[in-house]
Design a protein around this motif. Sequence first.
Motif, PDB file in Angstrom:
ATOM      1  N   THR A 134       1.003  -1.565  -0.025  1.00 19.77           N
ATOM      2  CA  THR A 134      -0.450   0.077  -0.479  1.00 19.77           C
ATOM      3  C   THR A 134       0.822   1.132  -0.074  1.00 19.77           C
ATOM      4  O   THR A 134       0.687   2.439  -0.755  1.00 19.77           O
ATOM      5  N   GLU A 135       2.230   1.551   0.802  1.00 22.21           N
ATOM      6  CA  GLU A 135       2.687   2.659   0.311  1.00 22.21           C
ATOM      7  C   GLU A 135       2.827   2.721  -0.187  1.00 22.21           C
ATOM      8  O   GLU A 135       3.461   3.852  -0.720  1.00 22.21           O
ATOM      9  N   LYS A 173       2.129   2.181  -3.523  1.00 20.90           N
ATOM     10  CA  LYS A 173       1.421   2.189  -4.333  1.00 20.90           C
ATOM     11  C   LYS A 173       1.427   3.768  -4.371  1.00 20.90           C
ATOM     12  O   LYS A 173       1.051   4.420  -5.563  1.00 20.90           O
ATOM     13  N   GLN A 174       1.070   4.213  -2.798  1.00 15.18           N
ATOM     14  CA  GLN A 174       1.161   5.553  -2.925  1.00 15.18           C
ATOM     15  C   GLN A 174       1.585   6.581  -3.261  1.00 15.18           C
ATOM     16  O   GLN A 174       1.958   7.486  -3.497  1.00 15.18           O
TER      17      GLN A 174
END
Length: 97
Positions: A37-38, A40-41
């Motif tokens: 998730t990190e 991707k962000q």
Amino acid sequence: MKNPRDVIKRPVITERTSEFVEQQKYVFEVDLRANKTEIKQAVEAIFKVKVVNVNTLRVPAKPKRYGKHSGYTSEWKKAFVTLSADSKPLEFFEASV
């Protein structure tokens, strides 16, 4: 959220990864503690693109020797990032012919 520049360390540009560019896939060296998730962000924030999928793997340390001295290379984490079909390609992966 962490600073995106701390999550993404550098792009991995090799013959194999340059073949992935046609499929909108890019490879980055990322922080060992970063999760999908990190990553991707961070990619979306830095490059202003839409990320569809992130796959990660840890590259293990390898034994190396230099003369009589022996040691290990560093362990690192690799992220395969797939962009959406309507995203623009990343400019540093483009070949300058």
